[in-house]
Design a protein around this motif. Structure first.
Motif, PDB file in Angstrom:
ATOM      1  N   VAL A  34      18.188   8.067  12.242  1.00 13.18           N
ATOM      2  CA  VAL A  34      17.152   7.346  12.630  1.00 13.18           C
ATOM      3  C   VAL A  34      17.730   5.826  12.930  1.00 13.18           C
ATOM      4  N   PHE A  35      17.614   5.393  14.106  1.00  8.97           N
ATOM      5  CA  PHE A  35      17.976   3.900  14.571  1.00  8.97           C
ATOM      6  C   PHE A  35      16.515   3.243  14.666  1.00  8.97           C
ATOM      7  N   GLN A  36      16.558   2.122  13.974  1.00  7.52           N
ATOM      8  CA  GLN A  36      15.316   1.352  14.203  1.00  7.52           C
ATOM      9  C   GLN A  36      15.654  -0.025  14.850  1.00  7.52           C
ATOM     10  N   GLY A  37      14.799   0.029  16.138  1.00 10.54           N
ATOM     11  CA  GLY A  37      14.571  -1.115  17.068  1.00 10.54           C
ATOM     12  C   GLY A  37      15.431  -0.840  18.055  1.00 10.54           C
ATOM     13  N   ARG A  38      15.099  -1.513  19.262  1.00  9.32           N
ATOM     14  CA  ARG A  38      15.942  -1.465  20.487  1.00  9.32           C
ATOM     15  C   ARG A  38      17.347  -1.870  20.318  1.00  9.32           C
ATOM     16  N   ALA A  39      17.687  -3.104  19.679  1.00  7.34           N
ATOM     17  CA  ALA A  39      18.867  -3.385  19.409  1.00  7.34           C
ATOM     18  C   ALA A  39      20.002  -2.478  18.897  1.00  7.34           C
ATOM     19  N   GLU A  40      19.540  -1.857  17.932  1.00  7.63           N
ATOM     20  CA  GLU A  40      20.486  -1.031  17.032  1.00  7.63           C
ATOM     21  C   GLU A  40      20.397   0.308  17.651  1.00  7.63           C
ATOM     22  N   ILE A  41      19.546   0.677  18.744  1.00 13.42           N
ATOM     23  CA  ILE A  41      19.691   1.909  19.514  1.00 13.42           C
ATOM     24  C   ILE A  41      20.676   1.615  20.845  1.00 13.42           C
ATOM     25  N   GLU A  42      20.562   0.403  21.251  1.00 16.31           N
ATOM     26  CA  GLU A  42      21.629  -0.030  22.268  1.00 16.31           C
ATOM     27  C   GLU A  42      23.069  -0.284  21.760  1.00 16.31           C
ATOM     28  N   THR A  43      23.236  -0.722  20.397  1.00 15.89           N
ATOM     29  CA  THR A  43      24.465  -0.694  19.945  1.00 15.89           C
ATOM     30  C   THR A  43      25.121   0.656  19.823  1.00 15.89           C
ATOM     31  N   ARG A  44      24.391   1.592  19.293  1.00 15.65           N
ATOM     32  CA  ARG A  44      24.779   2.886  18.834  1.00 15.65           C
ATOM     33  C   ARG A  44      25.086   3.670  20.224  1.00 15.65           C
ATOM     34  N   HIS A  45      24.332   3.344  21.328  1.00 10.93           N
ATOM     35  CA  HIS A  45      24.491   4.082  22.691  1.00 10.93           C
ATOM     36  C   HIS A  45      25.817   3.420  23.447  1.00 10.93           C
ATOM     37  N   ALA A  46      25.951   1.927  23.118  1.00  4.78           N
ATOM     38  CA  ALA A  46      27.315   1.224  23.317  1.00  4.78           C
ATOM     39  C   ALA A  46      28.323   1.984  22.927  1.00  4.78           C
ATOM     40  N   ALA A  47      28.392   2.165  21.837  1.00  4.99           N
ATOM     41  CA  ALA A  47      29.392   2.989  21.084  1.00  4.99           C
ATOM     42  C   ALA A  47      29.805   4.313  21.684  1.00  4.99           C
ATOM     43  N   ILE A  48      28.763   4.996  21.761  1.00  2.00           N
ATOM     44  CA  ILE A  48      29.263   6.689  22.458  1.00  2.00           C
ATOM     45  C   ILE A  48      29.543   6.466  23.974  1.00  2.00           C
ATOM     46  N   PHE A  49      28.984   5.557  24.389  1.00  2.00           N
ATOM     47  CA  PHE A  49      29.403   5.323  25.896  1.00  2.00           C
ATOM     48  C   PHE A  49      31.009   4.839  26.080  1.00  2.00           C
ATOM     49  N   ALA A  50      31.206   4.338  25.032  1.00  2.00           N
ATOM     50  CA  ALA A  50      32.739   3.858  24.786  1.00  2.00           C
ATOM     51  C   ALA A  50      33.833   4.657  24.328  1.00  2.00           C
ATOM     52  N   SER A  51      33.184   5.945  23.875  1.00  2.00           N
ATOM     53  CA  SER A  51      33.874   6.715  23.275  1.00  2.00           C
ATOM     54  C   SER A  51      33.403   8.194  23.793  1.00  2.00           C
ATOM     55  N   ILE A  52      33.267   9.094  23.173  1.00  2.00           N
ATOM     56  CA  ILE A  52      32.850  10.748  23.487  1.00  2.00           C
ATOM     57  C   ILE A  52      32.134  10.819  24.596  1.00  2.00           C
ATOM     58  N   PHE A  53      31.177  10.021  25.157  1.00  2.00           N
ATOM     59  CA  PHE A  53      30.380  10.162  26.354  1.00  2.00           C
ATOM     60  C   PHE A  53      30.788   8.967  27.351  1.00  2.00           C
ATOM     61  N   LYS A  54      31.984   8.615  27.368  1.00  2.00           N
ATOM     62  CA  LYS A  54      32.556   7.602  28.252  1.00  2.00           C
ATOM     63  C   LYS A  54      32.696   8.286  29.668  1.00  2.00           C
ATOM     64  N   THR A  55      33.095   9.642  29.792  1.00  2.00           N
ATOM     65  CA  THR A  55      33.134  10.286  31.173  1.00  2.00           C
ATOM     66  C   THR A  55      32.113  11.298  31.306  1.00  2.00           C
ATOM     67  N   SER A  56      30.939  10.981  30.584  1.00  2.00           N
ATOM     68  CA  SER A  56      30.034  12.107  30.871  1.00  2.00           C
ATOM     69  C   SER A  56      29.206  11.919  31.951  1.00  2.00           C
ATOM     70  N   HIS A  57      28.332  13.039  32.357  1.00  2.00           N
ATOM     71  CA  HIS A  57      27.201  12.882  33.276  1.00  2.00           C
ATOM     72  C   HIS A  57      25.990  13.683  32.864  1.00  2.00           C
ATOM     73  N   ALA A  58      24.851  13.186  32.946  1.00  2.00           N
ATOM     74  CA  ALA A  58      23.674  13.633  32.494  1.00  2.00           C
ATOM     75  C   ALA A  58      22.952  14.217  33.875  1.00  2.00           C
ATOM     76  N   LYS A  59      22.319  15.320  33.695  1.00  2.00           N
ATOM     77  CA  LYS A  59      21.034  15.443  34.524  1.00  2.00           C
ATOM     78  C   LYS A  59      19.941  15.729  33.727  1.00  2.00           C
ATOM     79  N   VAL A  60      18.602  15.269  33.888  1.00  2.00           N
ATOM     80  CA  VAL A  60      17.617  15.089  33.106  1.00  2.00           C
ATOM     81  C   VAL A  60      16.499  15.578  34.191  1.00  2.00           C
ATOM     82  N   THR A  61      15.945  16.652  33.655  1.00  2.00           N
ATOM     83  CA  THR A  61      14.519  17.275  34.122  1.00  2.00           C
ATOM     84  C   THR A  61      13.211  17.136  33.118  1.00  2.00           C
TER      85      THR A  61
END
Length: 168
Positions: free
Chosen positions: A70-97
């Motif tokens: 659980v992440f609390q607050g937009r800032a913590e959510i952003e920090t966590r996503h910045a970390a995954i975008f810099a690592s395991i999801f750096k080259t990922s592509h999402a299709k969302v329906t």
């Protein structure tokens, strides 16, 4: 006298109905706005931009990620996503329906989406691809309309497990 009273009642009812119709929420328009929000968030994921991906979260939002953290607050959510975008999801592509949009009240919406993520270089511990090279997740957002804008107050992401292998 009865005729004029009946006319007065009919006139008042007509005004009430017209007034109600004019103030009723436009869920068709809301649905378009919510789909646009999901589209913008998908584009932000594909650009690996954590700031843009979290833009529509409220400052006090909560988010449960794919492994149950659980992440609390937009800032913590952003920090966590910045970390995954810099690592395991750096080259990922999402299709969302968008699967479903529900309005439990005028200013609250629940949006269910299906995500298909490819191009990732790894996954968090305990998470596995749904099928070879594809991670599917179901995301549920609870949103609140604030000043004519929809904002995410809560989100949960759940991975879709692979189908069991047939028993020989």
């Amino acid at each position: 006298m009865i005729r004029s009273s009946s006319f007065a009642v009919a006139a008042v009812l007509s005004l009430v109905l017209v007034s109600t119709a004019c103030t009723a929420p436009d869920h068709a328009r809301d649905g378009q706005d919510l789909r646009q929000l999901v589209k913008a968030q998908t584009e932000a994921w594909n650009a690996h931009d954590a700031t843009a991906w979290t833009r529509d979260f409220t400052d006090d939002a909560d988010f449960i990620n794919i492994v149950g953290t659980v992440f609390q607050g937009r800032a913590e959510i952003e920090t966590r996503h910045a970390a995954i975008f810099a690592s395991i999801f750096k080259t990922s592509h999402a299709k969302v329906t968008v699967q479903k949009i529900h309005f439990p009240s005028e200013d609250i919406a629940v949006v269910d989406t299906m995500h298909e993520v490819t191009g990732h270089t790894g996954l968090p511990p305990g998470v596995q691809n749904t099928e070879e090279g594809v991670l599917r997740t179901q995301m549920r957002y609870v949103l609140k309309r604030t000043q004519k804008q929809w904002r995410i107050v809560s989100g949960q992401n759940t991975d879709v497990k692979p189908a069991p292998k047939p028993v020989p």
